[in-house]
Write an enzyme that holds these catalytic residues in place. Structure first.
Site, mmCIF file in Angstrom:
data_model
loop_
_atom_site.group_PDB
_atom_site.id
_atom_site.type_symbol
_atom_site.label_atom_id
_atom_site.label_comp_id
_atom_site.label_asym_id
_atom_site.label_seq_id
_atom_site.Cartn_x
_atom_site.Cartn_y
_atom_site.Cartn_z
ATOM 1 N N SER A 1 0.813 -1.209 0.000
ATOM 2 C CA SER A 1 0.000 0.000 0.000
ATOM 3 C C SER A 1 0.853 1.269 0.000
ATOM 4 C CB SER A 1 -0.959 -0.042 1.199
ATOM 5 O OG SER A 1 -1.897 0.984 1.154
ATOM 6 N N ASP B 1 -1.159 1.249 -4.007
ATOM 7 C CA ASP B 1 -2.018 0.246 -4.637
ATOM 8 C C ASP B 1 -3.362 0.817 -5.054
ATOM 9 O OD1 ASP B 1 -3.007 0.488 -2.043
ATOM 10 O OD2 ASP B 1 -3.564 -1.613 -1.900
#
Length: 446
Positions: free
Chosen positions: A102, A243
């Protein structure tokens, strides 16, 4: 019983250490493959990734693990997390995997798992997979080893899907949009989707080299996109994370707009059109009290969960809500996606600009924020929140705030950090409360 490998958002850590090695990735794949291998059909898994250098290594290890269990593998290459969830469901796969950490730096990586319905796994399923990780896998005979292949149209499929979240009568003609993709998974798809809907785009963070993901760009480093919006005279800035399941917006004045304001915009507009379900929306304990008051004035509820978009999603599904998210920028719009999708949320914001014909600074300022202070305390080990001195400091703070505010203290699920947040109408009081608790935690942690 606490989970050994899975955190609040899958398995995550520094690459080549602890639980984030190629060996571990293979074991996770073997365990997940065993858990989801049911019936006599050919089983398949969709694997996507962001742009980290270690993504190739982790992908290869996962492919080895799944195929050794007789599961066929479909690889998409770099693609946002919500795209992997979408393709898992569309391709009738048994599960999906996203390789990403992430918003973390490139040295970290992670593994997120999705069920055949495109939703993240619940705690019980993750616990079952954890138990299998530490067992010897039952490998299939040579004749039943899975096959692996890459698909070339994954990006196009996702772009088409996200554009469906905007009404056919909406065009972004005349809008100038700065989009920062954090050198991450959306570096091709997000700019393409916005451009195809008519906007003039200026791009940042679209040149990944394996080590620059989230490095000075993206939703957790917004100075670059703020400066570019002013420099270009843009109508709005869009900042995604590595992401692309998280979104922060920058208005035409260069001011950041967090997830609370974005959720307020989307939820209230949907309520006006009779499209909001559940009688309100779902957010976490970190969302600002001003959001709760704003919704209440319009007869809408705000249900809170613990931090983590998976918990928001679980409450949304249980309560029939179609809008939820986090202050940090995760936006879950269940009419269009099964997980947080920064690109879908961005398109909804741009559509609102077109509909209202007003500047972003006006459209996106839905409520006055209650003063909120959040400090993080990093610690080396132990359990500082269990210390009597910390418990006493927290009790004193709760008594002081009483009916005038809120206090939220929690350990991070991904790093050794205690997060201390308080909010109330008296900013000086809130700052003092947080400072005292942070000092107590530091002292207890040594």
């Amino acid at each position: 019983m606490g989970r050994k490998f899975f955190g609040t958002d899958g398995i995550r850590g520094e690459t080549n250490t602890g639980a984030m090695t190629a060996e571990m990735a293979m074991r996770v794949a073997q365990a997940a493959g065993a858990h989801f291998r049911r019936g006599d059909h050919r089983h398949r898994v969709v694997i996507g990734k962001d742009t980290r250098l270690s993504g190739y290594m982790m992908e290869s290890a996962l492919v080895a693990g799944f195929t050794s269990m007789g599961v066929d593998v479909i690889m998409t290459g770099p693609l946002p997390t919500p795209a992997v969830a979408l393709l898992t469901r569309e391709m009738r796969a048994d599960l999906g995997v996203m390789i990403s950490a992430s918003h973390n730096p490139y040295r970290d990586n992670g593994i997120k798992l999705f069920g055949p319905d495109g939703f993240k796994l619940d705690d019980d399923t993750e616990a079952a997979i954890e138990a299998l990780i530490e067992q010897q896998p039952s490998l299939v005979p040579a004749a039943h080893i899975g096959r692996a292949r890459r698909i070339e149209d994954a990006r196009g499929r996702y772009i088409h899907a996200v554009k469906q979240s905007v009404s056919d009568d909406i065009s972004f003609d005349g809008l100038k949009v700065v989009i920062d993709c954090a050198h991450g998974a959306a570096y091709q798809v997000a700019p393409s989707a916005i451009w195809e809907l008519g906007a003039e785009i200026v791009t940042l963070g679209v040149d990944p080299d394996g080590t620059n993901i989230n490095d000075g760009v993206g939703s957790t480093a917004i100075a670059a996109v703020q400066a570019k919006v002013i420099e270009e005279g843009a109508d709005i800035g869009i900042a995604l994370d590595g992401d692309a399941d998280r979104l922060i917006v920058i208005d035409e004045k260069g001011q950041a707009v967090d997830g609370d304001q974005i959720m307020a915009l989307i939820a209230t507009r949907m309520a006006e059109k009779g499209e909001l379900t559940g009688g309100g929306m779902v957010a976490t304990v970190m969302s600002n009290l001003g959001l709760e008051r704003h919704l209440a004035e319009r007869g809408l509820s705000l249900e809170r969960t613990k931090v983590g978009d998976r918990y928001v999603l679980e409450r949304m599904r249980a309560g029939g809500f179609n809008v939820g998210g986090e202050q940090s920028g995760h936006m879950i719009l269940l009419d269009h996606a099964t997980t947080g999708d920064g690109t879908v949320a961005a398109l909804r914001v741009l559509a609102s600009l077109v509909r209202e014909g007003r500047p972003a600074s006006e459209v996106l300022h839905r409520f006055e924020r209650v003063p909120q202070v959040l400090h993080n305390v990093r610690y080396a080990g132990g359990h500082p929140l269990e210390a009597d001195s910390v418990k006493a400091a927290i009790a004193d703070a709760e008594a002081e705030l009483a009916e005038k505010g809120r206090l939220v203290i929690r350990p991070s699920g991904t790093e050794p950090v205690i997060r201390v947040m308080a909010e109330g109408d008296d900013e000086a009081q809130v700052e003092a409360v947080v400072t005292r608790i942070c000092d107590a935690v530091r002292e207890a942690a040594g």
